[in-house]
Design a protein around this motif. Structure first.
Motif, PDB file in Angstrom:
ATOM      1  N   ASP A  90       0.809  -1.221   0.000  1.00 40.50           N
ATOM      2  CA  ASP A  90       0.000   0.000   0.000  1.00 40.50           C
ATOM      3  C   ASP A  90       0.844   1.274   0.000  1.00 40.50           C
ATOM      4  N   GLU A  91       2.110   1.191  -0.444  1.00 39.63           N
ATOM      5  CA  GLU A  91       2.994   2.362  -0.434  1.00 39.63           C
ATOM      6  C   GLU A  91       2.579   3.423  -1.456  1.00 39.63           C
ATOM      7  N   ARG A 115       0.605  -5.654   2.862  1.00 35.31           N
ATOM      8  CA  ARG A 115       1.690  -6.162   2.018  1.00 35.31           C
ATOM      9  C   ARG A 115       1.441  -7.635   1.773  1.00 35.31           C
ATOM     10  N   ALA A 116       1.686  -8.083   0.542  1.00 34.12           N
ATOM     11  CA  ALA A 116       1.498  -9.501   0.230  1.00 34.12           C
ATOM     12  C   ALA A 116       2.526  -9.935  -0.805  1.00 34.12           C
ATOM     13  N   LEU A 117       3.233 -11.008  -0.470  1.00 30.49           N
ATOM     14  CA  LEU A 117       4.198 -11.620  -1.380  1.00 30.49           C
ATOM     15  C   LEU A 117       3.710 -13.025  -1.696  1.00 30.49           C
ATOM     16  N   VAL A 118       3.546 -13.311  -2.985  1.00 24.50           N
ATOM     17  CA  VAL A 118       3.058 -14.616  -3.436  1.00 24.50           C
ATOM     18  C   VAL A 118       4.182 -15.352  -4.141  1.00 24.50           C
ATOM     19  N   GLN A 119       4.341 -16.636  -3.817  1.00 27.29           N
ATOM     20  CA  GLN A 119       5.276 -17.477  -4.569  1.00 27.29           C
ATOM     21  C   GLN A 119       4.529 -18.660  -5.171  1.00 27.29           C
ATOM     22  N   THR A 152       1.121  -8.183   8.363  1.00 28.51           N
ATOM     23  CA  THR A 152       0.226  -7.048   8.093  1.00 28.51           C
ATOM     24  C   THR A 152      -1.214  -7.482   7.840  1.00 28.51           C
ATOM     25  N   GLU A 153      -1.508  -8.774   7.970  1.00 31.49           N
ATOM     26  CA  GLU A 153      -2.867  -9.230   7.697  1.00 31.49           C
ATOM     27  C   GLU A 153      -3.831  -8.634   8.709  1.00 31.49           C
TER      28      GLU A 153
END
Length: 382
Positions: free
Chosen positions: A137-138, A302-306, A326-327
């Motif tokens: 969300d930056e 923030r979300a990082l998906v692999q 951050t959930e």
């Protein structure tokens, strides 16, 4: 790399940078194939050095005439890309009308194809590998702030060059933006680096003064500048020799510029020149799509998906989501909810994102993600 407190830097390059020329040529060839055959298999690589361009790769089309048509048209497509980037003659970096263009197109190996177009009708992954997607969300684009501002700078350089505002500007340019982070949030910009090619007659003082006023001041808000904010414009001094005359360009060498500016990991695979059966491309787009759903829906900031795949296998080998604490609700299993909602097999990804279209050439400069100037399906929010 996640910075909670301290400095973080990202860079971008212009469409006239030699590596970006290579990416753009490879994606122009890809789009030409997809326009004739949406099911074409394309793996196109480009090399530029001085006054020579080499375009090579492996291709498969349903009709041999389509393959031959693009191969015969490749020289014209290469020259168009060079012209559109702003090159006009050898003095500017490469002569689009007179440079040597070598075309080396092969038919795709049947050994590779048999694992992708399987006998059971299921599309297998075009290669093994791991892919990452990210959202935060930056910025309004849900992208890290440093890479967004780095892209804005070189886009502004290209805009000024095209409209003749600074007639001595040339196509090759690089930017770099350093943000200070506090408590995981971008607080202010500490430094900007911008190197731009220019003609031989323009002095360094004029270049630096004009770039500051016409590019940096137009892009970097004053309220984002730190007390010690500084700019470094053409720090080596003279930058007349640019483009392929100054540096060799190769497809896939700017994968961090293409993605998130180094803010998060990269799986290693490049995008340009690859059709969507290659999960290096399509699954990276899907990973961004999924990460963006998580942030846009308010599940996390923030979300990082692999994702990871094995060649010839449809189901992903792994799927994971990291939200860095951050959930908004610890009771929601974001990975499980996304995997239930969206099919992550290659064929389903292609259908969900409508990827069998000639949409890739514009993505080959200024990033594949966070674009507001292009209707890219992986940037949509469902």
């Amino acid at each position: 790399m996640s910075i909670r407190n301290g400095l973080f830097t990202s860079e971008s390059v212009s469409e006239g940078h030699p590596d970006k020329l290579a990416d753009r040529i490879s994606d122009r060839i890809l789009d030409a194939f997809l326009k004739l055959d949406p099911d074409a298999r394309v793996a196109c690589e480009t090399l530029l050095a001085d006054q020579c361009v080499v375009v090579a790769g492996e291709f498969r089309t349903r009709r041999i005439d389509d393959f031959r048509s693009v191969r015969e048209d490749a020289v014209r497509l290469v020259r168009e890309v060079l012209q559109e980037a702003g090159y006009s003659d050898a003095a500017t970096g490469i002569d689009p009308d007179r440079c040597e263009v070598q075309v080396r197109f092969n038919r795709q190996s049947q050994d590779i194809n048999q694992g992708v177009d399987r006998e059971d009708g299921v599309l297998g992954a075009g290669d093994q590998g791991l892919m990452f997607g990210y959202a935060c969300d930056e910025t309004p684009e849900l992208m890290p702030a440093p890479i967004i501002y780095a892209h804005h700078l070189v886009r502004r350089q290209a805009e000024i060059r095209r409209n003749g505002g600074l007639p001595w500007l040339r196509p090759d340019a690089k930017s770099q933006v350093t943000f200070r982070y506090e408590d995981g949030h971008p607080l202010e910009i500490e430094a900007v680096v911008l190197s731009t090619q220019h003609d031989a007659e323009t002095g360094l003082d004029e270049v630096r003064s004009a770039v500051q006023s016409h590019i940096i001041d137009a892009v970097i808000p004053t309220d984002l500048r730190s007390r010690g904010f500084r700019t470094l414009i053409n720090p080596t001094g003279r930058f007349v020799t640019g483009g392929p005359k100054g540096d060799t360009g190769v497809t896939g060498r700017k994968i961090i510029v293409d993605t998130y500016g180094g803010s998060v990991p990269h799986g290693g695979g490049a995008f340009s020149g690859k059709d969507p059966s290659k999960v290096d491309r399509s699954a990276s787009y899907m990973a961004r799509f999924l990460a963006k759903q998580a942030v846009a829906r308010g599940w996390a900031t923030r979300a990082l998906v692999q994702l990871s795949y094995a060649i010839g296998v449809a189901e992903p080998v792994s799927f994971a989501v990291e939200t860095f604490g951050t959930e908004k609700s610890t009771s929601r299993d974001i990975a499980a909810q996304l995997s239930q909602e969206f099919d992550l097999r290659p064929q389903a990804i292609i259908e969900i994102l409508d990827l069998k279209r000639p949409i890739y050439y514009p993505t080959a400069a200024y990033g594949h993600f966070g674009r507001t100037d292009l209707p890219l399906p992986w940037e949509a929010v469902h």
